[in-house]
Design an enzyme around this catalytic site. Sequence first.
Site: not given
Ligand SMILES: *Cc1c(COP(=O)(O)O)cnc(C)c1O
Length: 366
Positions: A37, A263
Amino acid sequence: MSNNPARLEINAAALRFNLQYFRNLLKPSTQILAVVKANGYGCGSSYIGKILEQEHIDYLCVAYLQEGIALRKVNIKSPILILFPQIESLDQLIAHHLEPNLYSLSSLKAFINALKKTKKVNYPIHLKLNTGMNRLGFTKDEIPQLQSILRQEKNIMVKSICTHFASSGEDRDREFTKTQIDRYINLYNALTSVLDYSPKKHVSNTSGIINYPEYQFDMVRLGLGLYGFGNDAQVTHHLKLVPRLKTNIFQLQYLQKGETVGYNRAFTTKTQSTIAIIPLGYSDGLDRRLSNHVGCVFINGKKAPIVGMVCMDMTMVDVTDIACKVGDEVIIFDHQDHILEMAKNLDTISYEIITTISPRIERILK
Ligand SMILES: *Cc1c(COP(=O)(O)O)cnc(C)c1O
């Protein structure tokens, strides 16, 4: 020197190495659902997805529908779980053969209705149980209704039933995590009592895999670990960093003592100084709170502190004590420690540093 003012180099060998590291931690029968993701944690989900597919990953997983469609568009064929499907776009989800993680009676009913418009049978779905994270998921009270839907609906096939830990990385929350598991098992058993097959169980993210090997069940959801971070320094140093943010010196300014930089004239030179200008700013994901000695970059093996305010597209660093010239490579991060240090200075976590590198930065596969 590259044509790109700044670039995020994606180290494919490091990704393969990290995947193997976690495979070795798991039982041979435990499947891995690789989480890609947020554009593959900033690394480019199509690159990451393709490499993982070559490595015969069991499942890929993204947050939203558009991320799943993007993977299908680059011809990724692996099963893809959509963690947070929106009720409004379930037709599209089905059209791309993506698998929804359903989290409420309304999302399940909407999905069943969307499926009825197609001729598809045994469509794989996943159910999310809320056991204490209190974000998404079915609760205990909804189980009877859920059971009756599962009894009736033969077009859906529950591939997995999962939950998510609220605090798998914190030792002080071990008791709470155990409570989550107890609730999960109870709800799982109640649901599967009405099915004549056994959906896969999965609960662990990266820190769950590391801290609770006993809860790996049939599958784990591996995100951050793939990209090079465990939940403590020890595991992190066994892993290899996948994204490496680099650029090159754009210009050098030679200043007298007492001149100001950038800046708001936020920095005043204390001696005769050399300032390197680098083509990367806060709109690229270099947080503006790293201004004026909070953050640094690395040039020719030496630390160059950021001076003045980080600008939208440019940043100034002090190279008075570093032998360098225009075009020399500038490393924002190429080791986990650089990111952990930056996260500490910004009072955040490594996840945020790597997932907020803007799309303007080209991802280059190395
Ligand atoms: C993002 C997510 C993961 C992965 O988590 P990590 O800590 O990056 O391994 C697993 N399960 C769900 C539901 C998530 O949203």
